[in-house]
Design a protein around this motif. Sequence first.
Motif, short mmCIF file in Angstrom:
data_model
loop_
_atom_site.label_atom_id
_atom_site.label_comp_id
_atom_site.label_asym_id
_atom_site.label_seq_id
_atom_site.Cartn_x
_atom_site.Cartn_y
_atom_site.Cartn_z
N LYS A 32 0.87 -1.17 0.00
CA LYS A 32 0.00 0.00 0.00
C LYS A 32 0.90 1.22 0.00
O LYS A 32 1.60 1.48 0.97
CB LYS A 32 -0.91 0.00 1.22
CG LYS A 32 -1.88 -1.15 1.24
CD LYS A 32 -2.72 -1.14 2.50
CE LYS A 32 -3.63 -2.34 2.55
NZ LYS A 32 -4.39 -2.39 3.80
N LEU A 33 0.92 1.95 -1.11
CA LEU A 33 1.76 3.13 -1.23
C LEU A 33 0.90 4.38 -1.20
O LEU A 33 -0.18 4.41 -1.78
CB LEU A 33 2.58 3.10 -2.52
CG LEU A 33 3.53 1.91 -2.72
CD1 LEU A 33 4.27 2.06 -4.04
CD2 LEU A 33 4.51 1.80 -1.58
N THR A 34 1.40 5.42 -0.54
CA THR A 34 0.70 6.70 -0.48
C THR A 34 0.96 7.48 -1.77
O THR A 34 1.85 7.14 -2.55
CB THR A 34 1.18 7.53 0.71
OG1 THR A 34 2.56 7.86 0.51
CG2 THR A 34 1.00 6.79 2.03
N ASP A 35 0.20 8.55 -1.96
CA ASP A 35 0.42 9.42 -3.12
C ASP A 35 1.87 9.89 -3.18
O ASP A 35 2.48 9.91 -4.25
CB ASP A 35 -0.51 10.64 -3.07
CG ASP A 35 -1.97 10.29 -3.28
OD1 ASP A 35 -2.28 9.14 -3.66
OD2 ASP A 35 -2.82 11.18 -3.06
N GLU A 36 2.42 10.29 -2.03
CA GLU A 36 3.80 10.79 -1.97
C GLU A 36 4.81 9.69 -2.37
O GLU A 36 5.73 9.94 -3.13
CB GLU A 36 4.11 11.28 -0.56
CG GLU A 36 5.49 11.88 -0.43
CD GLU A 36 5.76 12.38 0.98
OE1 GLU A 36 6.76 11.94 1.57
OE2 GLU A 36 4.97 13.22 1.47
N GLN A 37 4.61 8.48 -1.87
CA GLN A 37 5.50 7.38 -2.23
C GLN A 37 5.42 7.07 -3.72
O GLN A 37 6.43 6.78 -4.35
CB GLN A 37 5.16 6.13 -1.42
CG GLN A 37 5.53 6.23 0.03
CD GLN A 37 5.02 5.05 0.82
OE1 GLN A 37 3.82 4.73 0.78
NE2 GLN A 37 5.92 4.39 1.54
N ILE A 38 4.22 7.12 -4.28
CA ILE A 38 4.04 6.85 -5.71
C ILE A 38 4.81 7.87 -6.53
O ILE A 38 5.52 7.51 -7.47
CB ILE A 38 2.54 6.84 -6.08
CG1 ILE A 38 1.84 5.65 -5.42
CG2 ILE A 38 2.34 6.81 -7.59
CD1 ILE A 38 0.34 5.70 -5.45
N GLU A 39 4.71 9.14 -6.17
CA GLU A 39 5.40 10.18 -6.93
C GLU A 39 6.92 10.04 -6.84
O GLU A 39 7.62 10.30 -7.80
CB GLU A 39 4.96 11.57 -6.46
CG GLU A 39 3.57 11.91 -6.95
CD GLU A 39 3.28 13.40 -6.87
OE1 GLU A 39 4.21 14.21 -6.97
OE2 GLU A 39 2.09 13.73 -6.73
N LYS A 40 7.44 9.62 -5.69
CA LYS A 40 8.88 9.51 -5.50
C LYS A 40 9.47 8.20 -6.01
O LYS A 40 10.59 8.17 -6.51
CB LYS A 40 9.21 9.64 -4.01
CG LYS A 40 9.05 11.05 -3.47
CD LYS A 40 9.23 11.14 -1.97
CE LYS A 40 10.47 10.48 -1.45
NZ LYS A 40 10.64 10.62 0.01
N GLU A 41 8.74 7.09 -5.90
CA GLU A 41 9.32 5.77 -6.11
C GLU A 41 8.87 5.03 -7.37
O GLU A 41 9.59 4.15 -7.84
CB GLU A 41 9.02 4.88 -4.90
CG GLU A 41 9.55 5.43 -3.61
CD GLU A 41 9.17 4.60 -2.41
OE1 GLU A 41 8.55 3.52 -2.56
OE2 GLU A 41 9.46 5.04 -1.27
N VAL A 42 7.70 5.31 -7.91
CA VAL A 42 7.15 4.52 -9.00
C VAL A 42 7.43 5.18 -10.35
O VAL A 42 7.22 6.37 -10.52
CB VAL A 42 5.63 4.30 -8.81
CG1 VAL A 42 5.03 3.51 -9.97
CG2 VAL A 42 5.37 3.58 -7.49
N ARG A 43 7.91 4.34 -11.29
CA ARG A 43 8.23 4.82 -12.63
C ARG A 43 7.64 3.87 -13.67
O ARG A 43 7.55 2.66 -13.43
CB ARG A 43 9.75 4.86 -12.84
CG ARG A 43 10.43 5.89 -11.98
CD ARG A 43 11.95 5.72 -12.03
NE ARG A 43 12.66 6.76 -11.32
CZ ARG A 43 12.80 6.83 -10.01
NH1 ARG A 43 12.23 5.95 -9.25
NH2 ARG A 43 13.49 7.81 -9.47
N GLU A 44 7.25 4.44 -14.78
CA GLU A 44 6.75 3.61 -15.87
C GLU A 44 7.94 3.02 -16.62
O GLU A 44 8.93 3.71 -16.88
CB GLU A 44 5.91 4.45 -16.82
CG GLU A 44 5.12 3.64 -17.80
CD GLU A 44 4.02 4.42 -18.47
OE1 GLU A 44 3.27 3.82 -19.22
OE2 GLU A 44 3.92 5.64 -18.24
N ALA A 45 7.87 1.75 -16.94
CA ALA A 45 8.94 1.09 -17.68
C ALA A 45 8.98 1.62 -19.11
O ALA A 45 7.95 1.87 -19.71
CB ALA A 45 8.74 -0.42 -17.68
#
Length: 65
Positions: free
Chosen positions: A51-64
């Motif tokens: 479960k990731l927060t909005d902030e974690q998504i913006e910092k950690e998640v990238r589209e391949a």
Amino acid sequence: MKKEKLIPGKKYLRKRKTTYAGKEVEAESWIECMQVTPVGAVFWSSDDLLKLTDEQIEKEVREAK
């Protein structure tokens, strides 16, 4: 990445800093978006739900690419 661009069922690359053997390292893993929620999103990763927060998504998640 902006949460609004997440697509359930699609895989994304997660890059984050973590501590391993007492040292800070950058870790990468593939995660699959399961559901977008009002406060973030739920992802599937190696037999585990994240479960990731909005902030974690913006910092950690990238589209391949």
